[in-house]
Design a protein around this motif. Structure first.
Motif, PDB file in Angstrom:
ATOM      1  N   PRO A 158      61.817  79.391  26.340  1.00  0.00           N
ATOM      2  CA  PRO A 158      61.811  79.796  27.756  1.00  0.00           C
ATOM      3  C   PRO A 158      61.240  78.774  28.722  1.00  0.00           C
ATOM      4  CG  PRO A 158      61.006  81.572  26.343  1.00  0.00           C
ATOM      5  CD  PRO A 158      61.095  80.344  25.485  1.00  0.00           C
ATOM      6  N   THR A 159      60.408  77.854  28.253  1.00  0.00           N
ATOM      7  CA  THR A 159      59.804  76.889  29.179  1.00  0.00           C
ATOM      8  C   THR A 159      60.653  75.638  29.366  1.00  0.00           C
ATOM      9  OG1 THR A 159      58.519  75.792  27.446  1.00  0.00           O
ATOM     10  CG2 THR A 159      57.489  77.686  28.537  1.00  0.00           C
ATOM     11  N   SER A 160      61.765  75.541  28.654  1.00  0.00           N
ATOM     12  CA  SER A 160      62.613  74.360  28.770  1.00  0.00           C
ATOM     13  C   SER A 160      63.295  74.318  30.132  1.00  0.00           C
ATOM     14  CB  SER A 160      63.679  74.357  27.664  1.00  0.00           C
ATOM     15  OG  SER A 160      64.585  73.287  27.845  1.00  0.00           O
ATOM     16  N   ALA A 161      63.262  73.169  30.778  1.00  0.00           N
ATOM     17  CA  ALA A 161      63.888  73.018  32.091  1.00  0.00           C
ATOM     18  C   ALA A 161      65.395  72.853  31.988  1.00  0.00           C
ATOM     19  CB  ALA A 161      63.298  71.809  32.818  1.00  0.00           C
ATOM     20  N   ARG A 162      65.906  72.599  30.803  1.00  0.00           N
ATOM     21  CA  ARG A 162      67.346  72.453  30.593  1.00  0.00           C
ATOM     22  C   ARG A 162      67.820  73.538  29.625  1.00  0.00           C
ATOM     23  NH1 ARG A 162      71.256  68.750  31.217  1.00  0.00           N
ATOM     24  NH2 ARG A 162      69.807  67.177  32.007  1.00  0.00           N
ATOM     25  N   HIS A 163      68.898  74.235  29.993  1.00  0.00           N
ATOM     26  CA  HIS A 163      69.472  75.257  29.123  1.00  0.00           C
ATOM     27  C   HIS A 163      70.649  74.718  28.322  1.00  0.00           C
ATOM     28  CE1 HIS A 163      67.855  78.661  31.934  1.00  0.00           C
ATOM     29  NE2 HIS A 163      66.903  77.929  31.394  1.00  0.00           N
ATOM     30  N   GLY A 164      71.459  73.854  28.945  1.00  0.00           N
ATOM     31  CA  GLY A 164      72.606  73.282  28.254  1.00  0.00           C
ATOM     32  C   GLY A 164      72.234  71.975  27.589  1.00  0.00           C
ATOM     33  N   VAL A 165      71.931  72.011  26.300  1.00  0.00           N
ATOM     34  CA  VAL A 165      71.434  70.816  25.610  1.00  0.00           C
ATOM     35  C   VAL A 165      72.463  70.207  24.683  1.00  0.00           C
ATOM     36  CG1 VAL A 165      69.013  71.529  25.732  1.00  0.00           C
ATOM     37  CG2 VAL A 165      70.412  72.247  23.784  1.00  0.00           C
ATOM     38  N   ARG A 197      62.090  63.419  40.466  1.00  0.00           N
ATOM     39  CA  ARG A 197      62.098  62.018  40.868  1.00  0.00           C
ATOM     40  C   ARG A 197      61.629  61.831  42.306  1.00  0.00           C
ATOM     41  NH1 ARG A 197      67.803  60.258  37.895  1.00  0.00           N
ATOM     42  NH2 ARG A 197      66.890  60.067  35.798  1.00  0.00           N
ATOM     43  N   LEU A 198      61.845  62.844  43.131  1.00  0.00           N
ATOM     44  CA  LEU A 198      61.365  62.800  44.508  1.00  0.00           C
ATOM     45  C   LEU A 198      59.871  63.105  44.606  1.00  0.00           C
ATOM     46  CD1 LEU A 198      64.319  64.621  46.329  1.00  0.00           C
ATOM     47  CD2 LEU A 198      63.741  62.187  46.458  1.00  0.00           C
ATOM     48  N   GLY A 199      59.289  63.551  43.492  1.00  0.00           N
ATOM     49  CA  GLY A 199      57.865  63.863  43.477  1.00  0.00           C
ATOM     50  C   GLY A 199      57.542  65.254  43.987  1.00  0.00           C
ATOM     51  N   TRP A 200      58.572  66.111  44.112  1.00  0.00           N
ATOM     52  CA  TRP A 200      58.354  67.457  44.653  1.00  0.00           C
ATOM     53  C   TRP A 200      57.993  68.463  43.562  1.00  0.00           C
ATOM     54  CZ3 TRP A 200      63.135  67.888  48.444  1.00  0.00           C
ATOM     55  CH2 TRP A 200      62.976  66.932  49.450  1.00  0.00           C
ATOM     56  N   VAL A 201      58.275  68.160  42.313  1.00  0.00           N
ATOM     57  CA  VAL A 201      57.852  69.007  41.197  1.00  0.00           C
ATOM     58  C   VAL A 201      57.233  68.102  40.137  1.00  0.00           C
ATOM     59  CG1 VAL A 201      59.638  70.753  41.594  1.00  0.00           C
ATOM     60  CG2 VAL A 201      60.097  68.877  40.024  1.00  0.00           C
ATOM     61  N   HIS A 202      56.396  68.681  39.312  1.00  0.00           N
ATOM     62  CA  HIS A 202      55.737  67.896  38.273  1.00  0.00           C
ATOM     63  C   HIS A 202      55.503  68.763  37.050  1.00  0.00           C
ATOM     64  CE1 HIS A 202      51.928  69.958  39.266  1.00  0.00           C
ATOM     65  NE2 HIS A 202      52.310  69.831  40.524  1.00  0.00           N
ATOM     66  N   ASP A 203      55.078  68.125  35.971  1.00  0.00           N
ATOM     67  CA  ASP A 203      54.822  68.805  34.694  1.00  0.00           C
ATOM     68  C   ASP A 203      56.056  69.550  34.195  1.00  0.00           C
ATOM     69  OD1 ASP A 203      52.186  67.913  34.790  1.00  0.00           O
ATOM     70  OD2 ASP A 203      51.511  69.695  35.877  1.00  0.00           O
ATOM     71  N   VAL A 204      57.230  68.978  34.417  1.00  0.00           N
ATOM     72  CA  VAL A 204      58.474  69.601  33.957  1.00  0.00           C
ATOM     73  C   VAL A 204      58.576  69.448  32.441  1.00  0.00           C
ATOM     74  CG1 VAL A 204      60.989  69.595  34.136  1.00  0.00           C
ATOM     75  CG2 VAL A 204      59.587  69.059  36.147  1.00  0.00           C
ATOM     76  N   ARG A 205      58.971  70.508  31.773  1.00  0.00           N
ATOM     77  CA  ARG A 205      59.076  70.484  30.316  1.00  0.00           C
ATOM     78  C   ARG A 205      60.531  70.276  29.907  1.00  0.00           C
ATOM     79  NH1 ARG A 205      54.884  75.252  28.294  1.00  0.00           N
ATOM     80  NH2 ARG A 205      53.109  74.554  29.550  1.00  0.00           N
ATOM     81  N   TRP A 206      60.885  69.020  29.650  1.00  0.00           N
ATOM     82  CA  TRP A 206      62.236  68.684  29.226  1.00  0.00           C
ATOM     83  C   TRP A 206      62.350  68.811  27.711  1.00  0.00           C
ATOM     84  CZ3 TRP A 206      65.599  68.663  32.915  1.00  0.00           C
ATOM     85  CH2 TRP A 206      65.224  68.279  34.211  1.00  0.00           C
ATOM     86  N   PRO A 207      63.487  69.263  27.221  1.00  0.00           N
ATOM     87  CA  PRO A 207      63.646  69.392  25.763  1.00  0.00           C
ATOM     88  C   PRO A 207      63.718  68.036  25.088  1.00  0.00           C
ATOM     89  CG  PRO A 207      65.732  69.813  26.876  1.00  0.00           C
ATOM     90  CD  PRO A 207      64.696  69.684  27.962  1.00  0.00           C
ATOM     91  N   THR A 208      63.157  67.951  23.909  1.00  0.00           N
ATOM     92  CA  THR A 208      63.260  66.750  23.085  1.00  0.00           C
ATOM     93  C   THR A 208      64.125  67.080  21.879  1.00  0.00           C
ATOM     94  OG1 THR A 208      61.312  67.316  21.764  1.00  0.00           O
ATOM     95  CG2 THR A 208      60.940  66.038  23.795  1.00  0.00           C
ATOM     96  N   ALA A 209      64.624  66.048  21.204  1.00  0.00           N
ATOM     97  CA  ALA A 209      65.493  66.258  20.048  1.00  0.00           C
ATOM     98  C   ALA A 209      64.779  67.085  18.983  1.00  0.00           C
ATOM     99  CB  ALA A 209      65.941  64.907  19.490  1.00  0.00           C
ATOM    100  N   ASP A 210      63.510  66.772  18.732  1.00  0.00           N
ATOM    101  CA  ASP A 210      62.747  67.507  17.710  1.00  0.00           C
ATOM    102  C   ASP A 210      62.561  68.962  18.119  1.00  0.00           C
ATOM    103  OD1 ASP A 210      62.592  65.229  16.217  1.00  0.00           O
ATOM    104  OD2 ASP A 210      60.542  64.732  16.819  1.00  0.00           O
ATOM    105  N   ARG A 211      62.272  69.152  19.390  1.00  0.00           N
ATOM    106  CA  ARG A 211      62.044  70.518  19.894  1.00  0.00           C
ATOM    107  C   ARG A 211      63.304  71.361  19.786  1.00  0.00           C
ATOM    108  NH1 ARG A 211      59.435  71.269  25.888  1.00  0.00           N
ATOM    109  NH2 ARG A 211      60.035  73.431  26.286  1.00  0.00           N
TER     110      ARG A 211
END
Length: 214
Positions: free
Chosen positions: A170-177, A194-208
């Motif tokens: 549920p915390t992944s910022a991307r659903h279509g991986v 990239r614009l600096g308007w959000v931070h601490d984004v949880r992007w999925p990693t291959a292992d995850r």
């Protein structure tokens, strides 16, 4: 501006849905009335729109205390009625300004206002209903959780129909991986990051992602 309720109430309902997915306590599970055909049809209607008319309040005090404690978020929540007016007034004003008459304003209000909102609602409701009954389940979820990926809705839902991964992580910022899966929401989040308007984004990693494969 989407006419889907104030942000605190929306988040509280969504968190409750994740806490009790497809079991008693879930505010909009299509399995509320069983798995036989009649129950499934009744449950589909309930998950799509019927749950909105039940007296089943989700208390933000329990499910969104962090948002209640945030002054800025409270201000956004209080602005909900004004934002609803704005989301209809803007297309009307644009239509009138472009066309020069109130007829153009009303036409814009109809198509860019009311029809847009109706379409948006049905797409969102379809994630609640269809994306728990139809589609693929490549990722593991909890035993009662039947969330699916439904590619037909991917573009209309801005990627939200990658619902199986959303419930698996549920915390992944991307659903279509996976290859070929559309996820415009993730692209917007990446731009805001990239614009600096959000931070601490949880992007999925291959292992995850691999760890959550069925």
């Amino acid at each position: 501006m989407s006419f889907q309720g104030d942000v605190i109430g929306w988040v509280a309902t969504h968190r409750r849905h994740h806490a009790f997915t497809d079991r008693p306590g879930d505010p909009h599970s299509p399995y509320r009335y069983g798995t036989h055909l009649r129950g499934q049809l009744r449950g589909l209607l309930h998950a799509h729109v019927g749950w909105l008319f039940r007296n089943d309040r989700t208390p933000p005090e329990r499910y969104a205390p962090d948002l209640l404690a945030d002054r800025d978020i409270r201000a956004v929540a209080r602005a909900f009625p004004a934002l609803c007016v704005l989301t209809l007034a803007l297309p009307f004003a644009a239509g009138w300004a472009i066309g020069g008459t109130w007829v153009y304003g009303v036409t814009a209000l109809l198509w860019a206002g009311l029809v847009r909102i109706a379409l948006l609602h049905h797409v969102t409701w379809s994630v609640n209903s269809l994306c728990h009954m139809i589609g693929e389940r490549p990722f593991r979820t909890r035993c009662h959780d039947r969330a699916t990926n439904l590619w037909l809705l991917a573009l209309l839902s801005f990627g939200e129909s990658g619902h199986n991964l959303h419930h698996a992580d549920p915390t992944s910022a991307r659903h279509g991986v996976d290859r070929g899966q559309l996820d415009p929401s993730a692209a917007v989040i990446r731009l805001l990051e990239r614009l600096g308007w959000v931070h601490d984004v949880r992007w999925p990693t291959a292992d995850r992602v691999a760890a959550r494969r069925a």
